[in-house]
Design a protein around this motif. Structure first.
Motif, mmCIF file in Angstrom:
data_model
loop_
_atom_site.group_PDB
_atom_site.id
_atom_site.type_symbol
_atom_site.label_atom_id
_atom_site.label_comp_id
_atom_site.label_asym_id
_atom_site.label_seq_id
_atom_site.Cartn_x
_atom_site.Cartn_y
_atom_site.Cartn_z
ATOM 1 N N UNK A 48 0.871 -1.179 0.000
ATOM 2 C CA UNK A 48 0.000 0.000 0.000
ATOM 3 C C UNK A 48 0.904 1.225 0.000
ATOM 4 N N UNK A 49 0.739 2.124 -0.960
ATOM 5 C CA UNK A 49 1.653 3.265 -1.064
ATOM 6 C C UNK A 49 1.556 4.227 0.120
ATOM 7 N N UNK A 50 0.399 4.310 0.755
ATOM 8 C CA UNK A 50 0.208 5.260 1.851
ATOM 9 C C UNK A 50 -0.502 4.589 3.026
ATOM 10 N N UNK A 51 -0.291 5.097 4.231
ATOM 11 C CA UNK A 51 -1.060 4.604 5.377
ATOM 12 C C UNK A 51 -2.552 4.853 5.181
ATOM 13 N N UNK A 52 -3.364 4.003 5.792
ATOM 14 C CA UNK A 52 -4.819 4.120 5.691
ATOM 15 C C UNK A 52 -5.372 4.552 7.042
ATOM 16 N N UNK A 53 -6.133 5.614 7.059
ATOM 17 C CA UNK A 53 -6.683 6.131 8.313
ATOM 18 C C UNK A 53 -7.797 5.223 8.830
#
Length: 234
Positions: free
Chosen positions: A176-181
């Motif tokens: 996953x390219x970015x963290x998920x809130x």
């Protein structure tokens, strides 16, 4: 031994947090804690409760004369320095004994205070994942339990959040390219967060907590990461 007895659970949890539960008993309790939400709740509450007691008691440096008075009252006077070495060692057992008495007294006091402030917890679906988010002072700030349909979060008493800031929970996953809130964390008490539909399909590396402006991240990405924690799967 019946581990569904709440009194027994409380006593074992208190001993576990105090560090007096040792050896095979401690390992057995750790195994039970991993499989029982009820035991995890008790351990979490004891940790926070005893941290509260610690913060309420000011640190002092005891006078050496205190130990002498304790020995005198118990009938064990310090032997003169001229006595043989084996006689001077005769009281060496006393110090661990006194430490045990102090620990037992602390445990009794903690049990009494716990019973005065006991809290009932709502029933929840089985826990699938668990994380304890700790601060730089190693105190437990949040307990995160992931259930089949939601995420339960409890703020620890040691956490002192800024009034003009929010704290956001993120999941960091491989591929996953970015963290998920996952949502904003409570500054005190309990909160239930919606479980992201992708959660069960993610290859999760860790959870992270960021400090954000009130209302959460304005960019969809963590503004300032403060803490990370491993997520344990059951």
């Amino acid at each position: 031994m019946r581990y569904d007895n709440q009194t027994l659970i409380d006593m074992l949890a208190a001993e576990y947090v105090l560090g007096t539960l040792r050896g095979p008993a401690r390992k057995r309790f750790q195994s039970l804690m991993m499989g029982s939400g009820r035991i995890r709740e008790a351990t979490w509450q004891w940790e926070n409760h005893l941290n509260d007691i610690q913060h309420q008691i000011p640190a002092i440096q005891p006078d050496e004369a205190v130990w002498t008075k304790i020995c005198n009252r118990l009938g064990f006077d310090d032997p003169p320095a001229s006595q043989p070495e084996h006689n001077r060692r005769g009281l060496s057992w006393l110090w661990p004994a006194l430490a045990s008495v102090a620990t037992a007294a602390s445990l009794v006091l903690a049990v009494f205070l716990w019973r005065e402030q006991a809290v009932q917890f709502p029933a929840a679906s089985p826990t699938e994942h668990l994380a304890v988010i700790k601060g730089t002072d190693t105190a437990s700030y949040w307990l995160v339990e992931v259930h089949s349909d939601a995420i339960s979060v409890r703020a620890g008493s040691a956490f002192q959040g800024a009034a003009n800031r929010d704290y956001e929970l993120w999941v960091v996953a491989n591929h996953e390219p970015n963290p998920i809130s996952l949502g904003l964390l409570p500054k005190q008490g309990d909160m239930t967060l919606a479980k992201d539909a992708r959660f069960d399909q993610l290859d999760i590396k860790m959870l992270a907590v960021s400090e954000e402006p009130l209302g959460g991240s304005p960019t969809g990405l963590p503004t300032k990461v403060l803490y990370t924690a491993d997520l344990v799967q059951f």
